[in-house]
Scaffold this active site. Structure first.
Site, PDB file in Angstrom:
ATOM      1  N   VAL A 284      -9.584 -49.693 -21.781  1.00 43.99           N
ATOM      2  CA  VAL A 284      -8.477 -50.618 -21.944  1.00 43.99           C
ATOM      3  C   VAL A 284      -7.640 -50.109 -23.108  1.00 43.99           C
ATOM      4  CG1 VAL A 284      -7.792 -52.986 -22.484  1.00 43.99           C
ATOM      5  CG2 VAL A 284      -9.818 -52.563 -21.070  1.00 43.99           C
ATOM      6  N   CYS A 285      -6.322 -50.143 -22.953  1.00 45.23           N
ATOM      7  CA  CYS A 285      -5.409 -49.767 -24.023  1.00 45.23           C
ATOM      8  C   CYS A 285      -5.688 -48.326 -24.490  1.00 45.23           C
ATOM      9  CB  CYS A 285      -5.520 -50.782 -25.156  1.00 45.23           C
ATOM     10  SG  CYS A 285      -4.138 -50.785 -26.314  1.00 45.23           S
ATOM     11  N   THR A 286      -5.737 -48.099 -25.793  1.00 36.63           N
ATOM     12  CA  THR A 286      -5.918 -46.739 -26.311  1.00 36.63           C
ATOM     13  C   THR A 286      -7.356 -46.256 -26.204  1.00 36.63           C
ATOM     14  OG1 THR A 286      -6.144 -47.654 -28.541  1.00 36.63           O
ATOM     15  CG2 THR A 286      -3.954 -46.867 -27.875  1.00 36.63           C
TER      16      THR A 286
ATOM     17  N   THR B 159      -2.137 -46.080 -20.418  1.00 38.65           N
ATOM     18  CA  THR B 159      -2.554 -46.610 -21.715  1.00 38.65           C
ATOM     19  C   THR B 159      -1.406 -47.457 -22.239  1.00 38.65           C
ATOM     20  OG1 THR B 159      -3.509 -46.049 -23.875  1.00 38.65           O
ATOM     21  CG2 THR B 159      -1.712 -44.649 -23.084  1.00 38.65           C
TER      22      THR B 159
END
Length: 326
Positions: free
Chosen positions: A115-117, A135
Protein backbone atom coordinates in the site's frame (compact mmCIF):
# COMPACT_ATOMS: atom_id res chain seq x y z
CA UNK A 1 -10.98 -15.81 -10.38
CA UNK A 2 -12.77 -16.01 -7.06
CA UNK A 3 -11.38 -18.18 -4.30
CA UNK A 4 -13.50 -18.78 -1.22
CA UNK A 5 -11.76 -18.41 2.11
CA UNK A 6 -12.39 -21.43 4.33
CA UNK A 7 -15.16 -20.76 6.84
CA UNK A 8 -13.68 -23.00 9.52
CA UNK A 9 -10.04 -21.91 9.33
CA UNK A 10 -9.40 -18.15 9.21
CA UNK A 11 -6.97 -16.94 6.59
CA UNK A 12 -4.06 -15.01 8.07
CA UNK A 13 -3.56 -11.48 6.78
CA UNK A 14 -0.11 -10.28 7.86
CA UNK A 15 0.92 -6.61 7.87
CA UNK A 16 4.60 -5.70 8.02
CA UNK A 17 5.45 -2.84 10.40
CA UNK A 18 8.69 -0.87 10.60
CA UNK A 19 9.74 2.36 12.27
CA UNK A 20 7.73 5.33 10.94
CA UNK A 21 5.23 3.33 8.89
CA UNK A 22 2.03 5.01 7.69
CA UNK A 23 -0.63 4.09 10.24
CA UNK A 24 -3.66 4.11 7.94
CA UNK A 25 -1.89 1.87 5.42
CA UNK A 26 -2.25 -0.88 8.02
CA UNK A 27 -5.32 0.05 10.04
CA UNK A 28 -7.52 0.83 7.01
CA UNK A 29 -7.19 -2.59 5.33
CA UNK A 30 -7.03 -4.34 8.73
CA UNK A 31 -10.40 -2.90 9.76
CA UNK A 32 -11.85 -3.83 6.37
CA UNK A 33 -10.96 -7.50 6.88
CA UNK A 34 -12.15 -7.42 10.50
CA UNK A 35 -15.48 -5.88 9.48
CA UNK A 36 -15.94 -8.55 6.81
CA UNK A 37 -15.65 -11.25 9.47
CA UNK A 38 -17.99 -9.37 11.82
CA UNK A 39 -20.70 -8.86 9.20
CA UNK A 40 -20.36 -12.41 7.90
CA UNK A 41 -20.71 -13.85 11.37
CA UNK A 42 -17.67 -16.06 10.72
CA UNK A 43 -13.98 -15.55 11.54
CA UNK A 44 -12.89 -15.54 7.91
CA UNK A 45 -9.73 -13.58 8.62
CA UNK A 46 -7.06 -13.49 11.28
CA UNK A 47 -5.01 -10.28 11.16
CA UNK A 48 -1.50 -9.95 12.59
CA UNK A 49 1.05 -7.15 12.54
CA UNK A 50 4.66 -8.30 12.23
CA UNK A 51 7.98 -6.50 12.63
CA UNK A 52 11.61 -7.57 12.65
CA UNK A 53 12.04 -7.54 16.44
CA UNK A 54 8.42 -7.57 17.60
CA UNK A 55 6.96 -5.42 20.36
CA UNK A 56 5.80 -1.84 20.01
CA UNK A 57 6.60 -0.12 16.70
CA UNK A 58 5.97 3.61 16.24
CA UNK A 59 4.10 4.86 13.19
CA UNK A 60 4.91 8.18 11.52
CA UNK A 61 2.05 9.74 13.49
CA UNK A 62 3.52 8.55 16.79
CA UNK A 63 0.87 5.89 17.46
CA UNK A 64 2.48 2.56 18.29
CA UNK A 65 1.27 -0.89 17.32
CA UNK A 66 2.09 -4.07 19.22
CA UNK A 67 3.68 -6.54 16.82
CA UNK A 68 4.90 -10.12 16.59
CA UNK A 69 8.52 -10.73 15.63
CA UNK A 70 9.72 -12.54 12.51
CA UNK A 71 10.68 -15.43 14.77
CA UNK A 72 7.23 -15.65 16.34
CA UNK A 73 5.50 -16.04 12.97
CA UNK A 74 8.12 -18.33 11.42
CA UNK A 75 5.73 -21.30 11.41
CA UNK A 76 2.61 -19.29 10.64
CA UNK A 77 0.93 -19.89 7.29
CA UNK A 78 0.41 -16.40 5.86
CA UNK A 79 -2.31 -16.20 3.24
CA UNK A 80 -1.95 -12.50 2.36
CA UNK A 81 1.03 -10.23 3.07
CA UNK A 82 0.59 -6.46 2.99
CA UNK A 83 3.53 -4.03 3.17
CA UNK A 84 2.60 -0.44 4.15
CA UNK A 85 4.35 2.75 3.19
CA UNK A 86 5.54 5.65 5.28
CA UNK A 87 8.67 7.77 5.82
CA UNK A 88 10.56 4.78 7.22
CA UNK A 89 10.03 2.54 4.22
CA UNK A 90 13.36 3.40 2.58
CA UNK A 91 15.33 2.47 5.69
CA UNK A 92 13.35 -0.77 5.91
CA UNK A 93 14.10 -1.48 2.25
CA UNK A 94 17.82 -1.36 3.03
CA UNK A 95 17.53 -3.96 5.80
CA UNK A 96 18.58 -7.36 4.45
CA UNK A 97 16.62 -9.36 7.02
CA UNK A 98 13.42 -7.49 6.24
CA UNK A 99 13.93 -7.98 2.50
CA UNK A 100 14.61 -11.68 3.01
CA UNK A 101 11.49 -12.08 5.16
CA UNK A 102 9.29 -10.32 2.61
CA UNK A 103 10.76 -12.37 -0.23
CA UNK A 104 10.22 -15.66 1.59
CA UNK A 105 6.64 -15.02 2.63
CA UNK A 106 5.72 -13.54 -0.74
CA UNK A 107 6.83 -16.84 -2.22
CA UNK A 108 4.68 -18.92 0.12
CA UNK A 109 1.63 -16.64 0.44
CA UNK A 110 -1.41 -16.85 -1.81
CA UNK A 111 -1.04 -13.15 -2.56
CA UNK A 112 1.18 -10.28 -1.46
CA UNK A 113 1.84 -6.64 -2.14
CA UNK A 114 1.95 -3.10 -0.87
CA UNK A 115 0.00 0.00 0.00
CA UNK A 116 1.29 3.48 -0.83
CA UNK A 117 5.11 3.74 -0.75
CA UNK A 118 5.35 0.18 0.49
CA UNK A 119 5.93 -0.51 -3.21
CA UNK A 120 9.52 0.72 -2.74
CA UNK A 121 10.24 -2.07 -0.27
CA UNK A 122 8.59 -4.77 -2.37
CA UNK A 123 10.37 -3.48 -5.48
CA UNK A 124 13.70 -3.48 -3.62
CA UNK A 125 13.20 -7.22 -3.15
CA UNK A 126 12.89 -7.58 -6.93
CA UNK A 127 9.31 -8.80 -6.63
CA UNK A 128 7.76 -6.17 -8.91
CA UNK A 129 10.15 -6.40 -11.87
CA UNK A 130 8.20 -6.52 -15.12
CA UNK A 131 4.88 -6.06 -13.34
CA UNK A 132 2.36 -3.21 -13.56
CA UNK A 133 2.48 -1.28 -10.27
CA UNK A 134 1.25 1.88 -8.65
CA UNK A 135 2.09 3.96 -5.58
CA UNK A 136 1.26 7.34 -4.07
CA UNK A 137 1.00 9.95 -6.82
CA UNK A 138 3.77 12.07 -5.30
CA UNK A 139 6.19 9.13 -5.45
CA UNK A 140 5.43 7.69 -8.89
CA UNK A 141 8.32 9.35 -10.71
CA UNK A 142 10.73 8.43 -7.94
CA UNK A 143 9.64 4.79 -8.04
CA UNK A 144 10.05 4.66 -11.82
CA UNK A 145 13.54 6.17 -11.64
CA UNK A 146 14.73 3.88 -8.86
CA UNK A 147 13.19 0.71 -10.28
CA UNK A 148 13.06 1.04 -14.07
CA UNK A 149 12.07 -2.63 -14.46
CA UNK A 150 8.58 -1.97 -13.03
CA UNK A 151 5.70 -0.94 -15.28
CA UNK A 152 4.24 2.11 -13.59
CA UNK A 153 0.50 2.88 -13.72
CA UNK A 154 0.42 6.27 -12.03
CA UNK A 155 -3.35 6.78 -12.24
CA UNK A 156 -4.56 3.49 -10.76
CA UNK A 157 -6.01 3.14 -7.28
CA UNK A 158 -4.62 -0.38 -7.12
CA UNK A 159 -3.13 -2.87 -9.55
CA UNK A 160 -3.30 -6.66 -9.43
CA UNK A 161 -0.92 -8.84 -11.43
CA UNK A 162 -1.24 -12.51 -10.58
CA UNK A 163 -0.58 -12.93 -6.88
CA UNK A 164 1.04 -9.50 -6.56
CA UNK A 165 -0.79 -6.24 -5.92
CA UNK A 166 0.08 -2.61 -5.25
CA UNK A 167 -2.21 0.17 -4.04
CA UNK A 168 -1.91 3.94 -4.31
CA UNK A 169 -1.72 6.29 -1.35
CA UNK A 170 -3.26 5.75 2.07
CA UNK A 171 -7.04 5.21 1.67
CA UNK A 172 -6.48 3.21 -1.53
CA UNK A 173 -5.50 0.41 0.83
CA UNK A 174 -9.17 0.20 1.78
CA UNK A 175 -10.13 0.00 -1.90
CA UNK A 176 -7.66 -2.86 -2.27
CA UNK A 177 -8.91 -4.67 0.83
CA UNK A 178 -12.52 -4.43 -0.37
CA UNK A 179 -11.49 -5.95 -3.70
CA UNK A 180 -9.77 -8.82 -1.88
CA UNK A 181 -12.84 -9.37 0.31
CA UNK A 182 -14.99 -9.48 -2.82
CA UNK A 183 -12.61 -12.00 -4.37
CA UNK A 184 -12.75 -14.18 -1.27
CA UNK A 185 -16.30 -13.85 -0.03
CA UNK A 186 -18.35 -12.32 -2.82
CA UNK A 187 -19.62 -8.97 -3.99
CA UNK A 188 -22.61 -8.81 -1.65
CA UNK A 189 -20.49 -8.96 1.49
CA UNK A 190 -17.93 -6.51 0.08
CA UNK A 191 -20.76 -4.03 -0.57
CA UNK A 192 -22.05 -4.49 2.98
CA UNK A 193 -18.56 -3.83 4.34
CA UNK A 194 -18.28 -0.67 2.22
CA UNK A 195 -21.60 0.64 3.48
CA UNK A 196 -20.68 -0.18 7.07
CA UNK A 197 -17.37 1.68 6.76
CA UNK A 198 -19.05 4.53 4.84
CA UNK A 199 -16.64 4.25 1.93
CA UNK A 200 -16.99 3.61 -1.78
CA UNK A 201 -16.97 -0.02 -2.80
CA UNK A 202 -15.33 0.49 -6.16
CA UNK A 203 -13.98 3.78 -7.42
CA UNK A 204 -13.83 4.15 -11.23
CA UNK A 205 -10.15 4.12 -12.14
CA UNK A 206 -8.08 6.79 -10.50
CA UNK A 207 -10.84 9.37 -10.52
CA UNK A 208 -12.78 10.80 -7.65
CA UNK A 209 -15.61 8.63 -6.56
CA UNK A 210 -19.11 9.71 -5.80
CA UNK A 211 -21.55 8.45 -3.21
CA UNK A 212 -24.26 8.08 -5.85
CA UNK A 213 -22.04 5.57 -7.61
CA UNK A 214 -21.98 3.45 -4.45
CA UNK A 215 -25.76 3.64 -4.10
CA UNK A 216 -26.31 2.45 -7.65
CA UNK A 217 -23.61 -0.24 -7.33
CA UNK A 218 -25.20 -1.50 -4.13
CA UNK A 219 -28.41 -2.31 -5.98
CA UNK A 220 -26.68 -3.66 -9.08
CA UNK A 221 -25.17 -7.15 -9.23
CA UNK A 222 -22.11 -5.96 -11.11
CA UNK A 223 -23.58 -6.15 -14.61
CA UNK A 224 -23.18 -2.43 -15.21
CA UNK A 225 -19.86 -1.75 -13.44
CA UNK A 226 -18.06 -0.98 -16.70
CA UNK A 227 -20.91 1.25 -17.86
CA UNK A 228 -20.91 3.21 -14.59
CA UNK A 229 -17.17 3.77 -14.89
CA UNK A 230 -17.62 4.97 -18.48
CA UNK A 231 -20.43 7.34 -17.44
CA UNK A 232 -18.31 8.81 -14.63
CA UNK A 233 -15.52 9.51 -17.13
CA UNK A 234 -17.82 10.96 -19.82
CA UNK A 235 -20.39 13.07 -17.99
CA UNK A 236 -20.22 15.78 -20.65
CA UNK A 237 -21.00 13.32 -23.48
CA UNK A 238 -24.32 12.17 -24.95
CA UNK A 239 -25.73 9.96 -22.20
CA UNK A 240 -29.17 9.37 -23.64
CA UNK A 241 -30.77 5.94 -23.27
CA UNK A 242 -29.85 5.18 -26.88
CA UNK A 243 -26.20 6.10 -26.29
CA UNK A 244 -25.97 4.10 -23.04
CA UNK A 245 -27.67 1.12 -24.62
CA UNK A 246 -25.25 1.19 -27.53
CA UNK A 247 -22.29 1.31 -25.13
CA UNK A 248 -23.75 -1.64 -23.21
CA UNK A 249 -24.35 -3.59 -26.43
CA UNK A 250 -28.13 -3.80 -25.92
CA UNK A 251 -31.25 -2.47 -27.61
CA UNK A 252 -32.57 0.73 -26.02
CA UNK A 253 -35.84 -0.82 -24.84
CA UNK A 254 -34.18 -3.93 -23.38
CA UNK A 255 -31.43 -1.86 -21.76
CA UNK A 256 -33.86 0.53 -20.07
CA UNK A 257 -35.91 -2.37 -18.69
CA UNK A 258 -32.91 -4.38 -17.43
CA UNK A 259 -31.12 -1.35 -16.00
CA UNK A 260 -34.12 -0.27 -13.94
CA UNK A 261 -34.70 -3.83 -12.74
CA UNK A 262 -31.11 -4.16 -11.53
CA UNK A 263 -30.48 -0.68 -10.09
CA UNK A 264 -33.94 0.52 -9.07
CA UNK A 265 -33.68 3.75 -11.10
CA UNK A 266 -34.09 4.70 -14.73
CA UNK A 267 -30.95 5.37 -16.80
CA UNK A 268 -31.91 9.05 -17.07
CA UNK A 269 -32.30 9.37 -13.29
CA UNK A 270 -28.96 7.66 -12.69
CA UNK A 271 -27.18 9.99 -15.13
CA UNK A 272 -28.78 13.05 -13.53
CA UNK A 273 -27.70 11.94 -10.06
CA UNK A 274 -24.15 11.15 -11.16
CA UNK A 275 -23.85 14.54 -12.84
CA UNK A 276 -25.12 16.25 -9.71
CA UNK A 277 -22.61 14.35 -7.56
CA UNK A 278 -19.80 15.33 -9.92
CA UNK A 279 -20.79 18.99 -9.75
CA UNK A 280 -20.98 18.83 -5.94
CA UNK A 281 -17.53 17.30 -5.72
CA UNK A 282 -16.02 19.91 -8.02
CA UNK A 283 -17.62 22.73 -6.06
CA UNK A 284 -16.25 21.24 -2.84
CA UNK A 285 -12.68 20.80 -4.03
CA UNK A 286 -11.98 23.34 -6.79
CA UNK A 287 -12.41 27.07 -7.43
CA UNK A 288 -13.77 26.68 -10.98
CA UNK A 289 -16.46 29.07 -12.14
CA UNK A 290 -20.02 27.76 -11.90
CA UNK A 291 -20.28 27.76 -15.69
CA UNK A 292 -17.16 25.62 -15.96
CA UNK A 293 -18.53 23.21 -13.35
CA UNK A 294 -21.76 22.97 -15.34
CA UNK A 295 -19.88 22.08 -18.51
CA UNK A 296 -17.53 19.60 -16.85
CA UNK A 297 -20.36 17.75 -15.11
CA UNK A 298 -22.56 17.56 -18.20
CA UNK A 299 -25.25 20.15 -17.37
CA UNK A 300 -24.14 22.33 -20.26
CA UNK A 301 -24.74 25.74 -18.76
CA UNK A 302 -24.96 27.44 -15.38
CA UNK A 303 -28.74 27.90 -15.48
CA UNK A 304 -29.39 24.16 -15.82
CA UNK A 305 -26.94 23.49 -13.00
CA UNK A 306 -28.67 26.04 -10.75
CA UNK A 307 -32.08 24.54 -11.43
CA UNK A 308 -30.79 21.06 -10.61
CA UNK A 309 -29.23 22.26 -7.34
CA UNK A 310 -32.40 24.08 -6.27
CA UNK A 311 -34.57 21.10 -7.20
CA UNK A 312 -32.49 18.44 -5.44
CA UNK A 313 -30.59 20.35 -2.72
CA UNK A 314 -32.61 23.49 -2.11
CA UNK A 315 -29.59 25.79 -2.53
CA UNK A 316 -27.70 27.44 -5.35
CA UNK A 317 -24.28 26.13 -6.48
CA UNK A 318 -22.63 29.21 -4.96
CA UNK A 319 -24.38 28.72 -1.62
CA UNK A 320 -23.42 25.05 -1.67
CA UNK A 321 -19.78 25.95 -2.24
CA UNK A 322 -19.87 28.48 0.61
CA UNK A 323 -21.22 25.90 3.00
CA UNK A 324 -19.32 22.80 1.95
CA UNK A 325 -16.11 23.74 0.16
CA UNK A 326 -12.88 22.53 1.75
Amino acid sequence: MRQTVARTTPSTIAFLAFDRFQLLDITGPLQTFATASDLNGVSNYRTVVVSRRGGLVASSSGVRLDTLSFKQVARMRIDTLIVPGGPGVHDAARDSRTIAWVTHHTGTARRAGSVCTGAFLVAAAGLLDGRPVTTHWRECERLARRFPAVRLDADALFVRDGKMFTAAGVTAGIDLALALVEEDLGRSLAMRVARHLVVYARRPGGQSQYSETLRIQSADDGSFDALHQWIAANLHADLSVDALAAHAGMSARHFARVYRAKTGVTPARAVARLRLEAARRQLETAQSRVGTVAQDSGFGDADRLRRAFHRHLGVSPRAYRTGFAA
